[in-house]
Design an enzyme around this catalytic site. Structure first.
Site, PDB file in Angstrom:
ATOM      1  N   ASP A 437      -0.895  -7.452   1.187  1.00 55.43           N
ATOM      2  CA  ASP A 437      -1.528  -9.004   1.624  1.00 55.43           C
ATOM      3  C   ASP A 437      -1.025  -8.873   3.013  1.00 55.43           C
ATOM      4  OD1 ASP A 437      -2.567  -8.733  -0.751  1.00 55.43           O
ATOM      5  OD2 ASP A 437      -1.210  -9.987  -2.542  1.00 55.43           O
ATOM      6  N   ASN A 474       0.851  -3.002  -1.547  1.00 53.62           N
ATOM      7  CA  ASN A 474      -0.015  -3.880  -1.870  1.00 53.62           C
ATOM      8  C   ASN A 474      -1.281  -4.492  -2.094  1.00 53.62           C
ATOM      9  OD1 ASN A 474      -0.784  -5.487  -5.094  1.00 53.62           O
ATOM     10  ND2 ASN A 474      -0.528  -6.864  -3.542  1.00 53.62           N
ATOM     11  N   GLU A 475      -2.638  -4.494  -2.008  1.00 57.64           N
ATOM     12  CA  GLU A 475      -3.873  -5.292  -1.710  1.00 57.64           C
ATOM     13  C   GLU A 475      -3.923  -4.950  -0.396  1.00 57.64           C
ATOM     14  OE1 GLU A 475      -4.404  -7.707  -4.960  1.00 57.64           O
ATOM     15  OE2 GLU A 475      -3.276  -8.439  -4.186  1.00 57.64           O
ATOM     16  N   LEU A 476      -4.081  -3.638   0.570  1.00 56.55           N
ATOM     17  CA  LEU A 476      -4.263  -3.449   1.800  1.00 56.55           C
ATOM     18  C   LEU A 476      -5.520  -2.777   2.216  1.00 56.55           C
ATOM     19  CD1 LEU A 476      -0.297  -2.381   2.473  1.00 56.55           C
ATOM     20  CD2 LEU A 476      -0.930  -4.300   2.845  1.00 56.55           C
ATOM     21  N   ASP A 557      -9.373  -3.352  -8.347  1.00 53.86           N
ATOM     22  CA  ASP A 557      -8.674  -4.482  -8.223  1.00 53.86           C
ATOM     23  C   ASP A 557      -9.852  -5.135  -9.066  1.00 53.86           C
ATOM     24  OD1 ASP A 557      -7.587  -7.349  -6.842  1.00 53.86           O
ATOM     25  OD2 ASP A 557      -5.925  -5.247  -6.868  1.00 53.86           O
TER      26      ASP A 557
END
Ligand SMILES: *[C@@H]1O[C@H](CO)[C@@H](O)[C@H](O)[C@H]1NC(C)=O
Ligand SMILES: *[C@@H]1O[C@H](CO)[C@@H](O)[C@H](O)[C@H]1NC(C)=O
Ligand SMILES: *[C@@H]1O[C@H](CO)[C@@H](O)[C@H](O)[C@H]1NC(C)=O
Ligand SMILES: *[C@@H]1O[C@H](CO)[C@@H](O)[C@H](O)[C@H]1NC(C)=O
Ligand SMILES: *[C@@H]1O[C@H](CO)[C@@H](O)[C@H](O)[C@H]1NC(C)=O
Ligand SMILES: *[C@@H]1O[C@H](CO)[C@@H](O)[C@H](O)[C@H]1NC(C)=O
Length: 933
Positions: A437, A474-476, A557
């Site tokens: 993040d 994560n969540e890039l 996601d």
């Protein structure tokens, strides 16, 4: 944790250890002292440990998890801490080379020996080793001093000086700022499910190693087992023999003509093969070579529910002129695991699969449905994570019918003992580099530091069969690049290029150059690659949003905190794999009692609000309640929308009911999504995995977890266990049109036949004989990894003959078949109660008249069982509750009963401090009880 790591490192040295002139002493054996800069605090310290833990042991601070200590103990994170010890007791030999080896320093340390500075470190995730021979020469009373600088202060100082900061607007802030500038567990600075302690200390084992001439110490062992010809990310030819490639990173000088011998033994220590390795190379302090193992010589390793976990021992020995120099033994196994992201083939198109790319895992060449959750750090303080804790947690994972965990970045790279337990239990660990993040710096020094961290960890854990994947972070791609494009379109190409520098040019080679067995993706959520060419300088060209309309590519996601659409199936994403989705809930009253004072045990107490970090405060400001209030409100609204709201006279009982009510919504919502994603295995999206957010809690707080900090299961873990059964039946309802279907979904690898019994009841338990087929038995056949429809009706037309607020459909499935790689025939059952009214708060619930009988109270071997019976009405969300003092789980919970029906469940005790008395205090309730005094 200490014990297991110690044993592991000793066995790693191999049996001939004593005959070698190599002396290894764990630094845990020294008498350490922990002091602050002005020495006003000086207490016994430990290695491995962290300052908070040692201060708590010495009663300088109270339990960091209690009350508002998350805020009160910030001074500990903002202080430097020094660990010192005398080395005098070690009788260090003067005719040897002496090394310090640290498997983990958290994080900014300055190390001195005999008052001479040896080195400074700045990466929690690297192994560091230093030759301290010179410093020890002529030192009469040798000492070691490790000073840890305050990580939050250093991060802030870096932010002031950093010329190469990532773009600020995309950075997600929790509590301490600037986490992205340092290589330390990112959640140490706060996250939306955890506290911000930013601890410091020697968090992993450390050693003093003495080597005389010509001797070696193995500091890391790489084992890479793959099918001949295999390339990362691509399905290999399963008919090819195995290649076992071994590589030892050593201290000391490797003899120029050394040989490498690789011996494989099975679990009963029978030798499978013992050969001299071919293609031996010596470079950069490592010796490497490989052997070929015939396919027929070994049995495959399978994940939980898909076959057995066959394990082997591989011993790698360096031999010089016929003498053993050093050897290293690792437990390992033979399996291939690939994340297949290749284009949809003609054959797949012919099966009705939508065009685009695959995005699923294959174990030993087989597609399977990945069932599981996301694993966050099990504690804010790693040194207190015990083997027992992880064994119990992973028992809950396998009991919960899960076969995969996504080990979230960022966290820390898991210690070997955690992979060991996963290897034994068959839990695949999708592993990630610790980036999350945020966009990250691309200064050369930062990249070099990351490269070392990545290579060390890739090599360290590659022998574990549970290792399923490496993801960059994560969540890039789906979040950070999305935000960059949204808010800074003018500079987007710069942010994308920097992202590729770190995730494609540094991390991908760290995987590809050390392993051929493991797939890599740059971001946890990704549309995958446009092309993959292993011989190109940059093998992976990313697709990003370059999608062809109507095609399906990556994983999904999904978070939606607007609970009004929670059961609107069209609000769920359609993708090939769901790697994150969820909603938060309260932990149980019993967990709250561990952590907050009695006067704070109400829903919106100050302490509870400040322990709720959804939404995160975004800074160190403790008086900003606005973000937390929003999260507390979301849970409340969801309960009010869908269930009778708790209204009990006793405030504590009311609080407990509210906690449970939020858990019911959470479980209900996840069940709806999991059923939907699983059904996708037989839909054009060919959806082959769902990993919900999140497996377990790091502390006692409102979070997305299914298992509380103590190990107690929330409603979610029980319901996830149920909906992850191999063959399930579930309803799919469009409440706007009234269209109601039910599907059977199976993740078995063979087609099975069975029946689903459908019975409509009113809430008193009378069969609604005026409904068409008030009761019916539907035969079905469901294919391997497929789904089939067993009901098609409409609730609007149904509403013409029955009162929908007084109707419940019980669906009951039975079938027989084989679990993959299992010759025994199993019976599979599954039940689902559907109600044709969105809010149970508006349903005509009646008192189910629950009875609870405790059986076999005195049977100490298998423990007691509990029989629950409904007598006068349908029992919705039946809840067996175990009291404080006992931790464990029932076999099942959250089930429904019609009058006359009974259910008997056991209880697996993990920890009992009541001497068995807890059994008397087990209670049962259902949704009905929320509104009874
Ligand atoms: C704390 O540590 C940092 C980094 O090692 C150092 O620059 C600073 O001077 C130290 N402060 C004190 C009070 O020791
Ligand atoms: C140091 O020398 C002594 C005497 O030669 C020998 O016994 C001992 O093994 C040596 N120590 C190491 C660590 O090599
Ligand atoms: C096999 O050898 C290992 C290492 O020496 C030992 O720990 C283990 O107990 C042995 N297992 C059996 C089944 O003999
Ligand atoms: C050694 O390298 C050669 C050439 O790359 C290769 O063909 C052979 O399979 C390798 N041998 C082993 C045991 O890996
Ligand atoms: C988009 O994808 C197509 C292949 O589907 C490719 O030919 C094209 O070059 C890509 N465009 C960009 C900008 O990468
Ligand atoms: C908790 O506080 C929020 C925000 O003020 C409010 O919306 C909600 O109703 C409260 N919840 C309960 C159960 O009292």
């Amino acid at each position: 944790m200490f014990v297991s790591l110690l044993i592991f490192s000793l066995s790693l040295l191999g049996a001939p250890f004593s005959s070698l002139a190599q002396n290894v002493t764990p630094l845990s054996e020294l008498q350490w002292t922990l002091t602050n800069p002005n020495h006003s605090i000086s207490v016994p310290g430990h290695v491995p440990s962290q300052a908070h833990l040692d201060l708590h042991d010495a009663q300088v601070i109270s339990d960091p998890y209690y009350g508002l200590n998350d805020f009160n103990l910030r001074w500990v994170a903002e202080t430097n801490w020094t660990y010192t010890a005398s080395l005098a007791s070690l009788n260090l030999s003067s005719n040897a080379t002496t090394w310090l080896v640290f498997n983990g320093l958290d994080t900014f340390s300055t190390i001195s020996v005999c008052n001479q500075q040896i080195a400074s470190t700045d990466n929690q995730f690297r192994q560091y080793y230093f030759d301290v021979t010179k410093a020890l020469t002529g030192c009469n009373s040798p000492t070691i001093t490790i000073n840890f600088g305050s990580a939050p202060n250093i991060a802030d100082a870096l932010a002031d000086t950093s010329l190469n900061e990532p773009w600020k607007a995309s950075q997600l802030n929790y509590e301490f700022p600037n986490r992205w500038l340092i290589r330390k567990e990112q959640s140490d600075f706060g996250w939306d499910w955890g506290p911000a302690f930013a601890p410091a200390g020697v968090w992993q084992p450390a050693y003093i190693v003495q080597l005389s001439n010509n001797h070696l110490y193995v500091r890391n062992t790489l084992l890479d087992i793959y099918r001949q010809g295999q390339l990362n990310n691509l399905p290999p030819d399963q008919t090819k023999p195995w290649v076992v490639n071994a590589s030892l990173d050593v201290l000391g000088t490797i003899p120029q003509h050394a040989e490498l011998r690789i011996e494989i033994k099975d679990a009963s220590n029978k030798t499978v093969t013992s050969s001299v390795a071919k293609n031996v190379t010596i470079s950069g302090g490592a010796i490497s070579g490989s052997i070929v193992v015939e396919d027929s010589a070994v049995k495959l390793w399978w994940p939980n529910g898909l076959g057995q976990q066959n394990l082997y021992f591989a011993t790698v020995t360096v031999v010089n002129s016929g003498d053993t120099v050093v050897s290293s033994t690792k437990r390992t196994a033979f399996r291939t695991i690939v994340l297949n992201m290749e284009p949809i083939s003609k054959r797949q198109l012919g099966q009705g699969i939508k065009n685009g790319n695959n995005w699923h895992f294959e174990i030993n060449g087989h597609e399977f449905y990945a069932k599981g959750s996301n694993f966050i750090p099990p504690d804010a303080f790693w040194p207190r994570v015990t083997t027992t804790k992880i064994q119990q947690l992973f028992d809950s994972v396998t009991k919960g019918n899960q076969n995969m965990l996504r080990v979230w970045a960022s966290g820390a790279y898991q210690p070997d003992f955690i992979y060991d337990i996963a290897d034994e239990k068959g839990i695949l660990l999708w592993s990630e580099f610790e980036f999350s993040d945020s966009l990250y710096p691309v200064a050369q020094s930062f990249l070099d530091n990351v490269r070392e961290e990545a290579i060390y960890n890739v090599r360290r854990v590659n022998h574990h069969p549970s290792l399923a994947l490496w993801a960059g972070g994560n969540e890039l791609e789906n979040l950070e690049l999305y935000l960059a494009e949204l808010y800074d379109p003018g500079n987007y190409s710069r942010w994308q290029k920097e992202y590729e520098t770190l995730f494609l040019n540094v991390l991908l080679p760290a995987v590809y150059e050390n392993s051929r067995s493991i797939s890599y993706i740059p971001s946890s959520t990704t549309n995958g690659y446009l092309s993959l060419n292993h011989s190109a300088p940059h093998p992976m060209v990313e697709r990003y949003n370059n999608e062809t309309e109507g095609y399906i590519y990556g994983d999904t996601d999904h978070y939606d905190y607007d609970s009004t659409v929670a059961f609107n199936l069209s609000s769920y994403p359609v993708g090939r794999f769901a790697n994150e989705f969820g909603f938060h809930s309260m932990p149980s009253l019993q967990s709250w009692e561990e952590a907050v004072a009695p006067e704070d045990l109400h829903f919106n107490s100050t302490t509870i609000q400040l322990r709720n970090h959804h939404y995160p405060s975004g800074s160190l400001n403790t008086t900003n309640f606005a973000n937390s209030t929003k999260g507390m409100g979301e849970m409340t609204i969801a309960v009010e929308l869908y269930y009778p709201t708790p209204d009990k006279a006793d405030p504590l009982a009311n609080f407990s009911s509210w906690c449970l009510a939020t858990q019911i919504f959470q479980a209900d919502f996840y069940r709806s999504q999991i059923a939907y994603y699983r059904r996708g295995s037989g839909m054009p999206e060919r959806q082959l995995g769902s990993l919900y957010w999140q497996l377990e809690d790091i502390w006692q707080a409102p979070t997305w977890a299914g298992i509380e900090y103590s190990g107690r299961w929330k409603m979610l873990h029980y319901i996830a266990k149920d909906i992850y059964s191999p063959v399930i039946v579930a309803p799919y309802w469009n409440y706007t049109t009234g269209d109601l279907t039910a599907y059977v979904t199976s993740d078995l690898w063979e087609s099975v036949n069975g029946t689903v019994d459908l019975t409509w009841y009113d809430w008193s338990g009378n069969v609604l004989s005026n409904v068409t087929n008030g009761t019916s038995s539907i035969p079905f056949t469901v294919g391997a990894l497929n789904t089939t429809k067993v009901l098609q009706t409409n609730t609007e037309s149904l509403g013409k003959s029955v009162d929908l607020s007084n109707a419940v459909l019980k669906m009951n499935l039975t079938t027989t078949g084989h679990l993959p790689n299992d010759k025994t025939l199993s019976i599979f059952t599954h039940e689902f109660f559907y109600h044709p009214i969105l809010s149970l708060g508006k349903a005509r619930l009646v008192d189910p008249g629950l009875n609870l009988i405790v059986n076999g109270n005195n049977d100490t071997t298998s423990g007691p069982t509990f029989t629950v019976r409904a007598t006068s009405g349908v029992s919705a969300w039946t809840w067996l509750d175990s009291p404080s003092g006992v931790v464990g789980n029932f076999d099942g919970n959250g089930f429904w009963l019609v009058p006359g029906e009974t259910k008997t469940v056991g209880f697996d005790v993990k920890n009992d401090t009541t001497g068995g008395e807890w059994v008397k205090n087990v209670t049962v309730s259902s949704l009905w009880d929320f509104s009874t005094p």
